[in-house]
Scaffold this motif. Structure first.
Motif, PDB file in Angstrom:
ATOM      1  N   UNK A  56      -8.263   4.788  -5.721  1.00  0.00           N
ATOM      2  CA  UNK A  56      -8.342   3.353  -5.354  1.00  0.00           C
ATOM      3  C   UNK A  56      -7.268   2.996  -4.388  1.00  0.00           C
ATOM      4  N   UNK A  57      -5.993   3.422  -4.604  1.00  0.00           N
ATOM      5  CA  UNK A  57      -4.910   3.116  -3.746  1.00  0.00           C
ATOM      6  C   UNK A  57      -5.137   3.749  -2.372  1.00  0.00           C
ATOM      7  N   UNK A  58      -5.753   4.822  -2.317  1.00  0.00           N
ATOM      8  CA  UNK A  58      -5.771   5.588  -0.849  1.00  0.00           C
ATOM      9  C   UNK A  58      -7.036   4.622  -0.228  1.00  0.00           C
ATOM     10  N   UNK A  59      -8.256   4.265  -1.032  1.00  0.00           N
ATOM     11  CA  UNK A  59      -9.288   3.496  -0.312  1.00  0.00           C
ATOM     12  C   UNK A  59      -8.737   2.346  -0.016  1.00  0.00           C
ATOM     13  N   UNK A  60      -8.113   1.715  -0.795  1.00  0.00           N
ATOM     14  CA  UNK A  60      -7.513   0.449  -0.115  1.00  0.00           C
ATOM     15  C   UNK A  60      -6.792   0.610   1.167  1.00  0.00           C
TER      16      UNK A  60
ATOM     17  N   UNK B 199      -6.442  11.006  -9.604  1.00  0.00           N
ATOM     18  CA  UNK B 199      -7.078  10.122 -10.572  1.00  0.00           C
ATOM     19  C   UNK B 199      -7.669   8.767  -9.983  1.00  0.00           C
ATOM     20  N   UNK B 200      -8.324   8.115 -10.922  1.00  0.00           N
ATOM     21  CA  UNK B 200      -9.054   7.023 -10.393  1.00  0.00           C
ATOM     22  C   UNK B 200      -7.792   6.076  -9.580  1.00  0.00           C
ATOM     23  N   UNK B 201      -6.826   5.962 -10.359  1.00  0.00           N
ATOM     24  CA  UNK B 201      -5.758   4.948  -9.769  1.00  0.00           C
ATOM     25  C   UNK B 201      -5.286   5.468  -8.404  1.00  0.00           C
ATOM     26  N   UNK B 202      -5.351   6.719  -8.286  1.00  0.00           N
ATOM     27  CA  UNK B 202      -4.925   7.163  -6.874  1.00  0.00           C
ATOM     28  C   UNK B 202      -5.859   7.156  -5.829  1.00  0.00           C
TER      29      UNK B 202
ATOM     30  N   UNK C 180     -10.792  -0.974  -7.271  1.00  0.00           N
ATOM     31  CA  UNK C 180     -10.125  -0.624  -8.689  1.00  0.00           C
ATOM     32  C   UNK C 180     -10.160   0.742  -9.357  1.00  0.00           C
ATOM     33  N   UNK C 181      -9.374   1.017 -10.110  1.00  0.00           N
ATOM     34  CA  UNK C 181      -9.606   2.549 -10.665  1.00  0.00           C
ATOM     35  C   UNK C 181     -11.246   2.195 -11.745  1.00  0.00           C
TER      36      UNK C 181
ATOM     37  N   UNK D  50       0.810  -1.046   0.008  1.00  0.00           N
ATOM     38  CA  UNK D  50       0.055   0.060  -0.109  1.00  0.00           C
ATOM     39  C   UNK D  50       0.814   1.290  -0.021  1.00  0.00           C
ATOM     40  N   UNK D  51       1.871   1.281  -0.681  1.00  0.00           N
ATOM     41  CA  UNK D  51       2.979   2.297  -0.458  1.00  0.00           C
ATOM     42  C   UNK D  51       2.197   3.443  -1.090  1.00  0.00           C
ATOM     43  N   UNK D  52       1.623   3.508  -2.407  1.00  0.00           N
ATOM     44  CA  UNK D  52       1.074   4.645  -2.925  1.00  0.00           C
ATOM     45  C   UNK D  52       0.014   5.211  -1.901  1.00  0.00           C
ATOM     46  N   UNK D  53      -0.878   4.244  -1.523  1.00  0.00           N
ATOM     47  CA  UNK D  53      -2.139   4.767  -0.697  1.00  0.00           C
ATOM     48  C   UNK D  53      -1.323   5.544   0.683  1.00  0.00           C
ATOM     49  N   UNK D  54      -0.524   4.854   1.292  1.00  0.00           N
ATOM     50  CA  UNK D  54       0.210   5.714   2.526  1.00  0.00           C
ATOM     51  C   UNK D  54       0.625   6.907   2.145  1.00  0.00           C
ATOM     52  N   UNK D  55       1.385   7.090   0.832  1.00  0.00           N
ATOM     53  CA  UNK D  55       1.935   8.459   0.752  1.00  0.00           C
ATOM     54  C   UNK D  55       0.769   9.419   0.640  1.00  0.00           C
TER      55      UNK D  55
END
Length: 436
Positions: A407-411, A402-405, A426-427, A332-337
């Motif tokens: 999704x990463x934050x939600x997860x 973005x949709x990808x960001x 997912x995005x 979850x590196x991106x979500x953590x950032x």
């Protein structure tokens, strides 16, 4: 071809017969419970205002965010079979309901039929309002007619065939609707009957919290067991101790309903936040207590896709307010950032929240739902509501991420604070949520 034609005619005739037999209106007036905020001896407009707020009329008949005039309609409802727009219910004689008689207004709420004789779609909750007493309906009409008139034409529903055939609603009503007034249960205390009247008629809780069947009718066997609506999840509010509100204290339920927050349980947002802001916060304490007493008796149901709460998610508990637990970053590196940049200052790494109790995350059903519907919507839309002279605010990140960001934050949020490692927002899911 002839055989097919005869079959269609037969279906129509049988359907029409069923309609006239099953959809007979119960003209008996019944006796509505006396609500603390709307006693019978109160001035008509005072009663009407209280009842209108309890019915939450403004939430559906006003485009939010200052984009629409109060009660002038135009709010879109995106449904599986198209989009319906709420109507203008101001007293404007040309575009609103200014020419409607008392009987016209009563018929709309009791039977789902407009003044011009055309049928309303059940996105308008006449299936619940039918239980209102005539006196209460007319008090609501009197209040609406006392407000400023707004000239705003109604938008036609954007529905494909056969859903755009309003006459067919007569057949739907025959199968799924009965026009009838509220009848008090003499074996129950007066407060319980008041609560049932608020929940089932005025507040129409089931319209959002009850699952729908294939024909979009409410599934009475799973009353208040939870449903998804407009991209949000309306949670299970049955007496189920694990998946509903059976383990909540009376004070917690009342607090959530009237302030939008219950410590350790959650904070209202989306459609529920609107219900709190426009309706439930105005309930008299006696009426709020009555509503709680009724909800306590709703049969326990697990509902579909039940949510299991982990109030002591290990990663959140291990974290301090100022720093995350080291093990949460894996996968979850991106979500953590993203959380560090935009969320931690308010929600804190341990989910306790600061500045506002509404920012607490631990124990909430949103972060414990692996599907992530409400967490995703919260990130996209944020929160802005006023409750009891206090602003409840969270910025929206839909345009910034973005949709990808998203999704990463939600997860990450679901894993960190709900201990649900199986979350798979997912995005593509985020993109769909944007259109709700």
């Amino acid at each position: 071809m002839k055989r097919l034609f005869n079959l269609l005619v037969a279906v129509f005739v049988v359907g029409a017969a069923l309609y006239f037999f099953l959809n007979r209106s119960d003209k008996s007036e019944g006796e509505a419970p006396v609500l603390a905020g709307a006693p019978a001896n109160a001035a008509l407009l005072v009663r009407g205002e209280y009842l209108t707020k309890a019915a939450d009329c403004i939430a559906c008949h006003t485009v939010p965010g200052g984009k629409g005039q109060p009660f002038a309609g135009g709010l879109p409802f995106v449904l599986p079979f198209g989009t319906i727009y709420s109507s203008n219910i101001t007293a404007d004689p040309e575009t609103g309901i200014g020419k409607w008689s008392d009987d016209d207004f009563v018929r709309a709420l009791h039977d789902g039929v407009r003044a011009d004789g055309k049928r309303l779609y059940p996105a308008f909750p006449y299936t619940s309002y039918t239980a209102l007493s005539r006196n209460d309906v007319l008090a609501i009409k009197a209040y609406l007619f006392s407000l400023p008139k707004v000239s705003q034409p109604n938008r036609e529903a954007d529905l494909g065939f056969p859903f755009n055939q309003r006459w067919a609603m007569g057949l739907w009503n025959a199968a799924f609707f009965k026009s009838s007034r509220f009848e008090a249960d003499a074996s129950k205390p007066p407060a319980w009957n008041q609560g049932k009247y608020l929940a089932t008629a005025l507040g129409h809780c089931a319209e959002c919290h009850t699952p729908r069947n294939f024909a979009f009718a409410m599934d009475a066997d799973n009353n208040l067991a939870g449903e998804s609506i407009q991209g949000w999840r309306a949670y299970n509010i049955t007496s189920d101790a694990k998946h509903g509100i059976g383990a909540w204290s009376d004070a917690e339920v009342a607090s959530y309903l009237t302030t939008g927050h219950a410590a350790g349980r959650g904070s209202a947002s989306g459609p529920m936040g609107e219900a709190v802001e426009h309706s439930l916060q105005y309930l008299k304490p006696e009426d709020a207590s009555a509503l709680v007493s009724y909800l306590r008796t709703v049969p326990a149901k697990a509902g579909k896709n039940p949510i299991e709460i982990d109030a002591k998610a290990p990663w959140a508990v291990a974290a301090s307010a100022a720093a995350p637990a080291t093990s949460t970053a894996e996968g979850h590196e991106q979500g953590l950032r993203l959380f560090a940049a935009a969320c931690a200052s308010c929600h804190q790494w341990n989910g306790q929240g600061q500045q506002s109790a509404n920012a607490s995350l631990l124990g909430t059903r949103g972060v414990n739902d692996p599907d992530g519907a409400n967490v995703t919507q919260m990130i996209l839309q944020g929160v802005k509501m006023r409750v009891r002279d206090q602003e409840v605010y969270m910025p929206a990140f839909g345009k910034a991420y973005t949709d990808t960001e998203v999704a990463a934050l939600a997860n990450y949020v679901i894993a960190q604070f709900g201990n649900k490692q199986g979350a798979a927002v997912t995005p593509e899911f985020v993109a769909k949520q944007r259109t709700r």
